[in-house]
Scaffold this motif. Structure first.
Motif, PDB file in Angstrom:
ATOM      1  N   HIS A  70       4.400   1.675  -0.766  1.00  0.00           N
ATOM      2  CA  HIS A  70       3.874   0.965  -1.769  1.00  0.00           C
ATOM      3  C   HIS A  70       2.884   1.894  -2.584  1.00  0.00           C
ATOM      4  O   HIS A  70       2.442   2.729  -2.117  1.00  0.00           O
ATOM      5  CB  HIS A  70       3.613  -0.373  -1.634  1.00  0.00           C
ATOM      6  CG  HIS A  70       2.143  -0.433  -0.780  1.00  0.00           C
ATOM      7  ND1 HIS A  70       1.985   0.508   0.353  1.00  0.00           N
ATOM      8  CD2 HIS A  70       1.083  -1.324  -0.712  1.00  0.00           C
ATOM      9  CE1 HIS A  70       0.866   0.279   0.990  1.00  0.00           C
ATOM     10  NE2 HIS A  70       0.387  -0.830   0.270  1.00  0.00           N
ATOM     11  N   MET A  71       2.742   1.470  -4.081  1.00  0.00           N
ATOM     12  CA  MET A  71       1.727   2.115  -4.770  1.00  0.00           C
ATOM     13  C   MET A  71       0.589   1.252  -5.170  1.00  0.00           C
ATOM     14  O   MET A  71       0.683   0.274  -5.676  1.00  0.00           O
ATOM     15  CB  MET A  71       2.498   2.658  -6.147  1.00  0.00           C
ATOM     16  CG  MET A  71       3.022   3.943  -6.234  1.00  0.00           C
ATOM     17  SD  MET A  71       1.747   5.413  -6.188  1.00  0.00           S
ATOM     18  CE  MET A  71       0.923   4.629  -7.646  1.00  0.00           C
ATOM     19  N   VAL A  72      -0.551   1.573  -4.609  1.00  0.00           N
ATOM     20  CA  VAL A  72      -1.848   0.737  -4.702  1.00  0.00           C
ATOM     21  C   VAL A  72      -2.970   1.468  -5.217  1.00  0.00           C
ATOM     22  O   VAL A  72      -4.092   0.937  -5.237  1.00  0.00           O
ATOM     23  CB  VAL A  72      -2.088  -0.034  -3.515  1.00  0.00           C
ATOM     24  CG1 VAL A  72      -1.190  -1.182  -3.137  1.00  0.00           C
ATOM     25  CG2 VAL A  72      -2.278   0.940  -2.250  1.00  0.00           C
ATOM     26  N   ALA A  73      -2.696   2.492  -5.329  1.00  0.00           N
ATOM     27  CA  ALA A  73      -4.145   3.709  -5.779  1.00  0.00           C
ATOM     28  C   ALA A  73      -4.783   2.882  -6.962  1.00  0.00           C
ATOM     29  O   ALA A  73      -4.144   2.846  -7.968  1.00  0.00           O
ATOM     30  CB  ALA A  73      -3.557   5.236  -5.887  1.00  0.00           C
ATOM     31  N   LYS A 120       3.624   2.083   4.817  1.00  0.00           N
ATOM     32  CA  LYS A 120       3.530   2.787   3.789  1.00  0.00           C
ATOM     33  C   LYS A 120       4.819   2.369   2.854  1.00  0.00           C
ATOM     34  O   LYS A 120       5.489   1.627   3.167  1.00  0.00           O
ATOM     35  CB  LYS A 120       4.164   4.454   4.109  1.00  0.00           C
ATOM     36  CG  LYS A 120       2.673   4.934   5.042  1.00  0.00           C
ATOM     37  CD  LYS A 120       3.131   6.497   5.071  1.00  0.00           C
ATOM     38  CE  LYS A 120       2.219   7.042   6.098  1.00  0.00           C
ATOM     39  NZ  LYS A 120       2.600   8.469   6.451  1.00  0.00           N
ATOM     40  N   ASP A 164       1.571  -4.713  -4.962  1.00  0.00           N
ATOM     41  CA  ASP A 164       1.188  -3.467  -5.266  1.00  0.00           C
ATOM     42  C   ASP A 164       0.918  -3.280  -6.782  1.00  0.00           C
ATOM     43  O   ASP A 164       1.147  -4.122  -7.684  1.00  0.00           O
ATOM     44  CB  ASP A 164       2.341  -2.334  -4.838  1.00  0.00           C
ATOM     45  CG  ASP A 164       3.704  -2.622  -5.260  1.00  0.00           C
ATOM     46  OD1 ASP A 164       3.637  -3.362  -6.449  1.00  0.00           O
ATOM     47  OD2 ASP A 164       4.744  -2.046  -4.755  1.00  0.00           O
ATOM     48  N   ASN A 200      -2.342   4.822  -0.686  1.00  0.00           N
ATOM     49  CA  ASN A 200      -1.184   4.105  -0.739  1.00  0.00           C
ATOM     50  C   ASN A 200      -0.648   3.813   0.868  1.00  0.00           C
ATOM     51  O   ASN A 200       0.481   3.900   1.071  1.00  0.00           O
ATOM     52  CB  ASN A 200       0.129   5.004  -1.483  1.00  0.00           C
ATOM     53  CG  ASN A 200      -0.405   4.984  -2.796  1.00  0.00           C
ATOM     54  OD1 ASN A 200      -0.887   4.363  -3.380  1.00  0.00           O
ATOM     55  ND2 ASN A 200      -0.214   6.140  -3.291  1.00  0.00           N
ATOM     56  N   GLN A 201      -1.235   3.565   1.625  1.00  0.00           N
ATOM     57  CA  GLN A 201      -1.065   3.030   2.932  1.00  0.00           C
ATOM     58  C   GLN A 201      -1.864   1.810   3.254  1.00  0.00           C
ATOM     59  O   GLN A 201      -3.150   1.778   3.065  1.00  0.00           O
ATOM     60  CB  GLN A 201      -0.719   4.293   3.991  1.00  0.00           C
ATOM     61  CG  GLN A 201      -1.832   5.221   4.086  1.00  0.00           C
ATOM     62  CD  GLN A 201      -1.664   6.152   4.967  1.00  0.00           C
ATOM     63  OE1 GLN A 201      -0.429   6.720   5.188  1.00  0.00           O
ATOM     64  NE2 GLN A 201      -2.673   6.969   5.206  1.00  0.00           N
TER      65      GLN A 201
END
Length: 577
Positions: free
Chosen positions: A503-506, A501, A525, A481-482
């Motif tokens: 945001h949620m992208v995992a 950083k 994201d 997430n970065q």
């Protein structure tokens, strides 16, 4: 004065007769000691103080306690108490709202546990027997009178095994005998410890059931092999506009000059601004959009590929129509890439085919495959190498094809996982690749040995990489997430000061992009939001809810100050300004 003192003395006396008697008159003599405390002190004379009891007598009522309380910590009671005394609450009256379960005596959360005297060995024996055979002796039954009812768990099994425990051996195993190995002095006939067992079989033959299973598995494998060798899907194209050419014979590839901005200029906008509102939505894909690419140079056309197996070409200006649909993949399309002029583009699909298309006519020029899934595809940006392209494959290789011959001309085989991205740097002399093996490798063009390998224990997989407009930085979307920034010249070092950083992208390969003047970084994201950071301060400036599902890509138009195009897994492509 003397009268007052007399009254006090009478009140303080204990006898009732004195209380009942009449008060003293002034004629009666007063004891000098009684009023000595009121007299001035004289030297040499001792005074004695009398004790006054000024508390009134109160009649004590009967004892309030009716029953006797038993101390809860007592282990032994020396008399026979009643039921009420025995089960009376420890303090105060009984709670009328307690349920039967709450009122039951408990010394632990699940109930009342009494200490039982069981030998440690016996306990372990019964525990292991229960975990192995499924039965054990009931601890509440007297062990001297063992019957079938004194077992818990699998009682039938206990009857079969006659209640044997784990430590009691049932049938004794006969030791397998080896073939005698002859005399040690004779080297050829001596077998020693390598001798076979007497009942040992040399050939293992499957039983009938096993043979059936094996036949089924082999049949499935053969079928699978057939599927893989299917012919590529038939290619066709649909033109969505009336005329492919205007009155001057120009196709839609011609750069328009009436859009209020010079799309042919090489100059970048002086200052860029944050996009605020939605301008337009391109709808046409029936499933999620996986990638979008702007027409090289001008950016007046937009190419999109989708999980509905189709590729579409859209107008960015004027009516913003869908111009053409390219159909030719039998499975979802993963990646697309224009050549330098935009006349042709490559598409990579999960049907294991890479296809070269003509942007103007929609014709499929050629197809390439090595029976592996291509995850990314890139033309070599050099003008003299426009016939060469590279593709990152699912079998850990980067494969280089020549369009003219249709053959593989080079393989870069050093990654330990599927290759996710390929990015050309350093005036296209080198390219950077990232992979599922959580590493970043830098290659010289046409040399199949990586000259730089970056992998840290703290690094995560980076499934999306973008080169900055000035060619100095690589923005890598990391799975933790970065967005990490690596230098794209010489050393390829991680810039620790620039980490984006918030945001949620995992789990998703969300494409990153820069504004043309390098003042902002944009990324989608997993929540469908468009995130915009300031390049200098790495501060998250703005967040827009762009899509209902994952926002997989965000592109900043190279000639516009604030126009950003996003696409998502909801099948929509949106223009923001």
């Amino acid at each position: 004065m003397a009268t007052v003192v007399g009254c006090l003395v009478a009140y303080g006396s204990d006898s009732e007769s004195e209380n009942e008697s009449e008060p003293n008159t002034s004629s009666e003599k007063v004891d000098p000691d009684a009023v000595s405390h009121l007299q001035p002190l004289t030297s040499g004379r001792k005074t004695s103080l009398s004790v006054l009891n000024s508390a009134p007598e109160v009649a004590v009522k009967e004892d309030v306690e009716t029953g006797t309380h038993i101390d809860p910590s007592l282990k032994e009671v020396l008399y026979n108490p009643t039921y009420e005394t025995m089960f009376a609450p420890e303090f105060g009256p009984v709670n009328p709202f307690k349920t039967q379960q709450m009122a039951a005596p408990r010394n632990m959360l699940s109930g009342y546990a009494e200490p039982a005297h069981v030998n440690d060995f016996m306990f372990e024996q019964q525990r292991r027997t229960f975990s192995t055979f499924g039965y054990a002796l009931d601890p509440s039954v007297d062990s001297s009178q063992v019957s079938s009812s004194s077992y818990i768990g699998a009682v039938e099994e206990a009857e079969k095994k006659k209640g044997l425990t784990v430590f009691e051996s049932g049938l004794k195993k006969e030791k397998r005998k080896r073939v005698k190995g002859g005399d040690a002095s004779e080297i050829d006939s001596f077998l020693g410890p390598w001798a076979k067992y007497q009942d040992e079989k040399d050939v293992a033959k499957p039983s009938e059931e096993e043979q059936k299973e094996l036949d089924e598995i082999t049949a499935k494998r053969q079928k699978r092999g057939k599927n893989e060798e299917e012919a590529p899907a038939e290619e066709k194209t649909i033109l969505h506009v009336k005329d492919a050419y205007d009155y001057q014979g120009r196709s839609y590839l011609h750069v328009p000059q009436d859009v209020g901005i010079n799309l042919r200029s090489a100059e970048i906008p002086d200052k860029c601004y944050l996009p605020k509102k939605q301008l337009h939505v391109w709808t046409g894909h029936t499933k999620g959009v996986s990638a979008i690419r702007l027409f090289p140079g001008s950016g007046h056309l937009l190419l999109s590929c989708s999980m509905d197996c189709k590729i579409k070409l859209w107008e960015v200006y004027s009516d913003r129509r869908c111009l053409r649909t390219f159909i030719g993949h039998s499975k979802a399309v993963r990646d697309i890439c224009f050549n330098n002029t935009g006349t042709q583009f490559l598409s990579a699909g999960y049907d294991r085919y890479l296809k070269l298309w003509d942007s103007e006519t929609g014709q499929c020029i050629s197809r390439f495959t090595n029976r592996k899934v291509p995850y990314c595809v890139k033309f070599n940006p050099d003008e003299d190498k426009q016939n060469l392209f590279v593709a990152g494959m699912s079998d850990k290789k980067i494969v280089q094809w020549d369009i003219r011959s249709g053959e593989v001309v080079q393989e870069y085989d050093r990654h330990l996982g599927a290759v996710n991205t390929i990015t050309f740097v350093d005036e296209n002399r080198r390219f950077v690749s990232t992979s599922d093996d959580k590493s970043l490798r830098v290659w010289e063009w046409d040399i199949p040995v990586d000259f730089k390998y970056i992998a840290e224990p703290s690094m995560h997989s980076m499934p999306a990489v973008t080169l900055s407009p000035n060619g100095k930085w690589l923005a890598c979307q990391s799975m933790d997430n970065q967005i990490l920034i690596f230098g794209a010249q010489n050393r390829f070092r991680l810039n620790k000061k620039k980490v984006f950083k918030g945001h949620m992208v995992a789990g998703y390969a969300c494409q990153v992009d820069f504004s043309p003047d390098m003042s902002y970084v944009v990324s989608g994201d997993a929540d469908g939001k468009l995130n915009i950071w300031d390049w200098k301060t790495t501060k998250l400036y703005h967040r827009i809810k762009a899509h209902d599902k994952v926002c997989i890509s965000a592109l900043w138009h190279p000639h516009e100050t604030s126009k950003v195009i996003t696409c998502g897994w909801d099948g929509q492509i949106k223009l923001w300004d």
